[in-house]
Structures are given as structure tokens and as C-alpha cells.
Design a protein around this motif. Structure first.
Motif, short mmCIF file in Angstrom:
data_model
loop_
_atom_site.label_atom_id
_atom_site.label_comp_id
_atom_site.label_asym_id
_atom_site.label_seq_id
_atom_site.Cartn_x
_atom_site.Cartn_y
_atom_site.Cartn_z
N ALA A 1 -34.36 84.84 -75.10
CA ALA A 1 -35.47 84.40 -75.94
C ALA A 1 -35.06 83.29 -76.89
CB ALA A 1 -36.04 85.58 -76.72
N VAL A 2 -33.88 83.43 -77.50
CA VAL A 2 -33.43 82.41 -78.44
C VAL A 2 -33.15 81.10 -77.70
CG1 VAL A 2 -31.64 81.76 -80.08
CG2 VAL A 2 -32.49 84.12 -80.01
N HIS A 3 -32.45 81.22 -76.59
CA HIS A 3 -32.14 80.03 -75.80
C HIS A 3 -33.42 79.40 -75.26
CE1 HIS A 3 -29.92 77.35 -73.21
NE2 HIS A 3 -30.63 77.78 -72.15
N ARG A 4 -34.34 80.22 -74.88
CA ARG A 4 -35.63 79.74 -74.35
C ARG A 4 -36.38 78.96 -75.42
NH1 ARG A 4 -40.43 84.01 -72.87
NH2 ARG A 4 -42.18 82.50 -72.86
N SER A 5 -36.39 79.50 -76.63
CA SER A 5 -37.08 78.83 -77.73
C SER A 5 -36.42 77.51 -78.07
CB SER A 5 -37.08 79.74 -78.97
OG SER A 5 -37.69 79.08 -80.07
N ASN A 6 -35.11 77.47 -78.05
CA ASN A 6 -34.38 76.24 -78.36
C ASN A 6 -34.62 75.16 -77.30
OD1 ASN A 6 -33.31 77.34 -80.69
ND2 ASN A 6 -31.41 78.03 -79.68
N GLU A 7 -34.64 75.56 -76.05
CA GLU A 7 -34.85 74.61 -74.96
C GLU A 7 -36.27 74.01 -75.01
OE1 GLU A 7 -32.57 73.67 -72.14
OE2 GLU A 7 -31.47 74.16 -73.98
N VAL A 8 -37.22 74.86 -75.28
CA VAL A 8 -38.60 74.38 -75.37
C VAL A 8 -38.76 73.42 -76.54
CG1 VAL A 8 -40.99 75.07 -75.83
CG2 VAL A 8 -39.60 76.39 -74.21
N GLU A 9 -38.12 73.76 -77.66
CA GLU A 9 -38.20 72.89 -78.84
C GLU A 9 -37.51 71.56 -78.59
OE1 GLU A 9 -39.35 71.67 -82.62
OE2 GLU A 9 -40.03 73.34 -81.33
N ALA A 10 -36.40 71.62 -77.84
CA ALA A 10 -35.69 70.39 -77.52
C ALA A 10 -36.57 69.46 -76.68
CB ALA A 10 -34.40 70.72 -76.77
N LEU A 11 -37.30 70.03 -75.72
CA LEU A 11 -38.20 69.22 -74.90
C LEU A 11 -39.33 68.65 -75.76
CD1 LEU A 11 -39.13 68.14 -72.18
CD2 LEU A 11 -40.33 70.31 -71.80
#
Length: 334
Positions: A148-158
Motif C-alpha cells: 500500500a505504501v509503495h503503491r501510494s508513492n508510485e501513484v504520486e510519482a506519476l
């Protein structure tokens, strides 16, 4: 004005120069519209027009006030004065074209404004594209059971990559420019007459959006494409602007307004010549000439009338007392 003075600057010149400035600006706009925004040609054209008008309206005034070589200068004065209408009409072609554009101003200004506003749709399309892409990426990460944390970071990066500060700054400046340009009139030739600049700005905005979206995350769904460089809003705007170009680059017949104002300007340009007095030594006039009144003309000799004279130059009076004398005359009178 002093007698026999050649005017160098007067109220007549001021009026003529004001008319010349007006002609220059209107002609500049006319040439700009004709050449589809070529400001260099417009500047050169105005320079040539000014030279023509100065030669045919100011030089005759100087020749009229000349204080020597009258017989030679009157020839050039007459040539320039009577040729002035022909060259004036030729020089006023760009001027009349602007008034043709002015007559179609409602169509031109409306088309221009709507075309510019259409480009706002490009930013709406981009935001829809970006949000859809972010949603699809988040959905894929969820399907891959990413942390979940990694998922949130990746989406924010995009999100930061395709729709963050750079995009917001571009959109803000573009919308501000579009809103200002939407109120442009045909008098603002630097805006409406420069469709190439407008098209270039639209293409630059579209190119910037394409660059923002060109970086694709390694784990995004397959088939992801950058934002289209042929967005419908861009195609529509450029098509409308191209149609607008054909309207203002097409020559038309002179309008009654252009003819009326042109006649007034012609009279105003003549003011320096009108108020310039001719040197009193000159016997020449614009048409014909006059004798010099300061030199008395010799009077024609009158023909001698024939005087009747008696055949005899002398009249003799004879005394009666001597009438009987043989050949003796006592007295005579002449």
C-alpha cells in the motif's frame, strides 16, 4: 507668413504629418494582413509609401516657394502636382485593404476569439487523459497486490510527473494569454494579423503537454501512449485560424468609408502647398503665367490720321482798289 518665404514648418505641415502618420499606421496594418503577419515587409512598405507621399506633396510646396530658376522649377512643380493623384491612389492600396478587413471585422473577430477559446479544451483533454492514466496505473498496482505504501508513492510519482507544478504553471499562463487575446480587434494587427504566432503558441503548448506525458513508469499497463499531438481542440483551432487567414489576406474592392477618408487625407496632405505663397518675382502659375506688372508695357504707336489740307497753301486777298491795276498787287496775306 513673410513675403517670398519658403515654408519649412507651419501649421499646414503639422496637419499633413498627422495625416501621414495615420496613413502609415493603417497601411502598416493593411500590408501585415496582406502578407499574413510579415512585419518586415509591412515596415518596408510603409517607408516606400512615406517617400512617395513626401515627394508628391511636400516637394511641390518647396518648388512653389522657390526664389530662383522659376522657369525650370515650375515644370517639376506641375509634373509632381498633377501626377500626385495617380501615385496617391497607388500608394493607398494597402490602406484600402485594411478598410476591407475592417468591414469584415465582426466575422474576423468572432472567428478569432472562438478559435482561441477552443484551445482551452486541450487542457481539459489533457487533464482527462492524466487522471485516466493515473487511475489505470493505480488499478494495475492494486491487481499486482503491491504494498500500500509503495503503491501510494508510485501513484504520486506519476501524478507529479504528468500533472503537477510544471503543468499548472503552463496552464495558468496559457489561459491568461487566451483570455487577453480573445478580446482582440482588427486594430490590433500584432495579434489577429499574426496567425502564425498564434498557431506556434498552440503547438508549443501541445508539445509541452506531450513532453510531460512522455515519461512512462516501468510498471504501467502496456499500451500507454503520451498525450496526443493531434488533439481535436488543437485541430479545430488551427482549422478555424486557417480559414480566418483566407479572409484577411484576400483583396477586395475599396469601401465607401476608405474612399471618403482617403479624399479627406488627400486634402490634408495638400495643406502645405495650399498655404505656400508663390514668390512675387515669378510670373509663372500652376496653370499658365502672368506678365510682370512692375515693368511698364510699351504702348502701341497710333497710326497717323490723314489730314486734309487745301490745295493752295496761301490765300491771296486783293484790294478792290487795285483790282483794276495791270499786274500790280498792293498786298497779300499767308
Amino acid at each position: 507668413m513673410a513675403i517670398n518665404e519658403t515654408l519649412k514648418f507651419s501649421w499646414g505641415h503639422i496637419i499633413a504629418f498627422v495625416a501621414l502618420i495615420f496613413i502609415s499606421y493603417v497601411s502598416f496594418m493593411g500590408i501585415t494582413y496582406l502578407t499574413d503577419g510579415d512585419f518586415l515587409y509591412a515596415a518596408l512598405g510603409v517607408l516606400i509609401i512615406n517617400l512617395i507621399l513626401i515627394v508628391f506633396f511636400i516637394i511641390p510646396q518647396i518648388l512653389k516657394g522657390a526664389d530662383e530658376k522659376f522657369s525650370r522649377k515650375i515644370v517639376f512643380e506641375r509634373i509632381l502636382f498633377f501626377a500626385a493623384p495617380i501615385f496617391f491612389i497607388a500608394a493607398m492600396v494597402p490602406y484600402t485593404h485594411f478598410w476591407t478587413v475592417f468591414e469584415n471585422r465582426n466575422e474576423i473577430e468572432t472567428t478569432f476569439s472562438e478559435s482561441i477559446k477552443t484551445t482551452k479544451g486541450m487542457f481539459d483533454s489533457y487533464e482527462a487523459y492524466a487522471n485516466s492514466r493515473i487511475k489505470e496505473y493505480d488499478k494495475k498496482l492494486a491487481q499486482d497486490k503491491t504494498n500500500a505504501v509503495h503503491r501510494s508513492n508510485e501513484v504520486e510519482a506519476l501524478r507529479l510527473q504528468i500533472i503537477a507544478d510544471n503543468y499548472n504553471a503552463l496552464k495558468e499562463s496559457a489561459i491568461k494569454w487566451i483570455d487577453n487575446a480573445s478580446g482582440a480587434t482588427v486594430w490590433n494587427v500584432f495579434m489577429i494579423g499574426n496567425i502564425k504566432k498564434i498557431e506556434g503558441a498552440i503547438e508549443n503548448w501541445n508539445s509541452s503537454l506531450n513532453n510531460f506525458s512522455s515519461k512512462i513508469m516501468s510498471d504501467e499497463p502496456s499500451g500507454v501512449e503520451p498525450f496526443s499531438s493531434s488533439d481535436p481542440s488543437v485541430t479545430t483551432a488551427k482549422g478555424n485560424l486557417n480559414n480566418l487567414r483566407s479572409v484577411y489576406t484576400t483583396m477586395g474592392a475599396p469601401t465607401m468609408l476608405s474612399i471618403g477618408i482617403g479624399l479627406l487625407l488627400y486634402i490634408l496632405l495638400l495643406f502645405p502647398y495650399i498655404i505656400q505663397s508663390r514668390n512675387t518675382k515669378s510670373t509663372y502659375r500652376l496653370i499658365g503665367s502672368e506678365g510682370d506688372s512692375s515693368i511698364p508695357r510699351p504702348k502701341k504707336a497710333k497710326k497717323n490720321k490723314k489730314i486734309d489740307r487745301p490745295e493752295d497753301d496761301m490765300t491771296f486777298c486783293m484790294d478792290e482798289s487795285d483790282s483794276s491795276s495791270d499786274g500790280d498787287y498792293g498786298s497779300f496775306t499767308m
